[in-house]
Write a protein that holds these residues in place. Structure first.
Motif, PDB file in Angstrom:
ATOM      1  N   ILE A 140      75.258  -7.014 -39.485  1.00  0.00           N
ATOM      2  CA  ILE A 140      75.780  -5.646 -39.588  1.00  0.00           C
ATOM      3  C   ILE A 140      75.090  -4.741 -38.568  1.00  0.00           C
ATOM      4  CG2 ILE A 140      75.842  -3.620 -41.083  1.00  0.00           C
ATOM      5  CD1 ILE A 140      76.232  -5.625 -43.438  1.00  0.00           C
ATOM      6  N   LYS A 195      86.647  -8.832 -42.819  1.00  0.00           N
ATOM      7  CA  LYS A 195      85.808  -7.830 -42.157  1.00  0.00           C
ATOM      8  C   LYS A 195      85.007  -7.033 -43.190  1.00  0.00           C
ATOM      9  CE  LYS A 195      87.622  -8.549 -37.988  1.00  0.00           C
ATOM     10  NZ  LYS A 195      88.742  -9.447 -38.340  1.00  0.00           N
ATOM     11  N   GLY A 197      83.328  -3.605 -42.629  1.00  0.00           N
ATOM     12  CA  GLY A 197      83.183  -2.590 -41.600  1.00  0.00           C
ATOM     13  C   GLY A 197      83.606  -3.167 -40.260  1.00  0.00           C
ATOM     14  N   THR A 198      82.695  -3.172 -39.297  1.00  0.00           N
ATOM     15  CA  THR A 198      82.979  -3.734 -37.975  1.00  0.00           C
ATOM     16  C   THR A 198      82.488  -5.168 -37.830  1.00  0.00           C
ATOM     17  OG1 THR A 198      80.909  -2.826 -37.087  1.00  0.00           O
ATOM     18  CG2 THR A 198      82.892  -1.463 -36.895  1.00  0.00           C
ATOM     19  N   THR A 199      81.943  -5.735 -38.885  1.00  0.00           N
ATOM     20  CA  THR A 199      81.383  -7.089 -38.834  1.00  0.00           C
ATOM     21  C   THR A 199      82.367  -8.092 -39.413  1.00  0.00           C
ATOM     22  OG1 THR A 199      79.184  -6.137 -39.186  1.00  0.00           O
ATOM     23  CG2 THR A 199      79.395  -8.516 -39.443  1.00  0.00           C
ATOM     24  N   SER A 330      76.771  -3.253 -48.831  1.00  0.00           N
ATOM     25  CA  SER A 330      76.013  -3.620 -47.640  1.00  0.00           C
ATOM     26  C   SER A 330      74.519  -3.525 -47.919  1.00  0.00           C
ATOM     27  CB  SER A 330      76.379  -2.692 -46.483  1.00  0.00           C
ATOM     28  OG  SER A 330      75.492  -2.897 -45.390  1.00  0.00           O
ATOM     29  N   ARG A 333      71.986   0.298 -44.729  1.00  0.00           N
ATOM     30  CA  ARG A 333      72.770   1.492 -44.457  1.00  0.00           C
ATOM     31  C   ARG A 333      72.000   2.374 -43.486  1.00  0.00           C
ATOM     32  NH1 ARG A 333      75.090   3.383 -50.401  1.00  0.00           N
ATOM     33  NH2 ARG A 333      76.263   1.477 -50.870  1.00  0.00           N
TER      34      ARG A 333
END
Length: 357
Positions: A140, A195, A197-199, A330, A333
């Motif tokens: 992440i 996915k 988020g962007t991961t 997650s 953060r």
């Protein structure tokens, strides 16, 4: 050298592969003696190893390299498979059934890929070291700067999608890919992943059948996944399994860098020392992350000195991370907290990856 290197003592195989090389628009340099290939082994963009010499070649102590293909006209036995793994072969091609696959491999013989993403393997010196949480946090954090994929390497680990709270999110799981033989389309693979988020994440889902029976033959699927991942992502983070075997060995072999998580306690440090001795040079030189140093047991300096490794980061157990795991959130953060700081230190030590095309 231009073209591929073929190592075999069988005339029939040499002729067959030579014909396929011509179809691919390249050529093969033939070497019949497995004991005299060291120089060419380093230089050839692609190495083809005949099944007749794979065991002998593995015994010569050649350095590991990429783009090694074993060529056979019958399924390999267990000893030959182990030799292929020792050589770092990324696939086995059976002739004549997979002629088209070999032609595809040879078509790239004169075009070494320079845009492959970096592979980072994360493993623990003992069970319960927090490897999955750190792997997820590292992926992440890395995805902030460049495309990153997190790959679950532990079929019995409970699933990284569960850890991250995306078990109900659509996307490829290992069960969809484990029968893969040959190549995966890199763009399609990347686009179909789950996915966070962007991961991107490739996990073992909780309902996956046969997850504990991943075998030597499944190395082809593992290699196909790794190849597609490296083409699509700048960083590939591997959450390596707790138990070592064919799958863990192959994933570790693919790693360009490794990160080792060790609790600062006597027994975990002793276990880590035994593990490193068993792995030998195959674990490269791990970037050492020490958990809970100075908590009434060993200091970070004690752990680093005992293992003979340089400390990259220290990590404190954080109740907020445990709460996030229970909630399927997650583990990291923003940039605050011990876990985020440790991930940042590891990323800094690793340096910036090349951006995958």
């Amino acid at each position: 050298m231009a073209g591929a290197l073929l190592v075999t003592a069988r005339d029939g195989l040499a002729v067959h592969v030579g014909r396929l090389a011509a179809l691919a628009g390249t050529r093969c340099e033939l070497e019949r003696d497995s004991s005299s290939v060291r120089a060419a082994w380093r230089q050839a963009p692609v190495v083809l190893v005949g099944s007749d010499v794979v065991t002998a070649l593995a015994a010569t102590g050649l350095p590991r390299r990429g783009r090694v293909v074993v060529v056979a006209d019958a399924p390999l036995g267990e000893a030959a498979w182990q030799a292929a793994l020792l050589l770092g072969a990324h696939r086995v091609v059976l002739l004549p059934d997979q002629e088209s696959d070999l032609v595809e491999e040879l078509r790239g013989a004169d075009r070494p890929r320079s845009n492959d993403g970096r592979v980072i393997g994360v493993f623990g010196g003992c069970g319960g070291a927090g490897v999955s949480t750190f792997s997820a946090a590292l992926a992440i954090a890395a995805s902030v700067a460049a495309p990153t994929v997190l790959i679950d390497g532990d079929p019995l680990g409970g699933g990284l999608d569960v850890l991250l709270g995306v078990e109900a999110t659509a996307g490829l799981r290992w069960a969809d890919l484990i029968e893969t033989r040959g190549r995966l389309d890199a763009d399609s693979f990347a686009g179909a992943l789950c996915k966070v988020g962007t991961t991107a994440v490739l996990a073992w889902g909780r309902g996956d059948q046969g997850r504990g029976a991943v075998s030597v033959g499944d190395v082809s699927a593992i290699d196909a996944v790794l190849d597609a991942a490296k083409q699509s992502f700048a960083t590939v983070v591997l959450d390596l399994p707790r138990s070592w075997g064919v799958v863990a060995d192959r994933l570790l072999d693919a790693a360009d860098e490794t990160v080792l998580i060790v609790p600062a306690e006597v027994r975990p440090v002793a276990a880590t020392a035994s593990l490193l001795e068993a792995l030998g040079t195959r674990a490269l030189t791990p970037h050492l992350v020490i958990r809970d140093a100075g908590g009434g047991s060993l200091s970070a300096r004690d752990v680093g000195a005992s293992l003979g490794l340089q400390i990259v980061a220290t990590l404190r157990s954080d109740p907020a991370v445990r709460v996030a795991a229970r909630r399927g959130e997650s583990p990291v953060r923003g940039s605050r907290g011990s876990l985020a700081h440790a991930c940042a230190a590891v990323i800094s030590a690793l340096g910036s990856p090349a951006i995958a095309a």
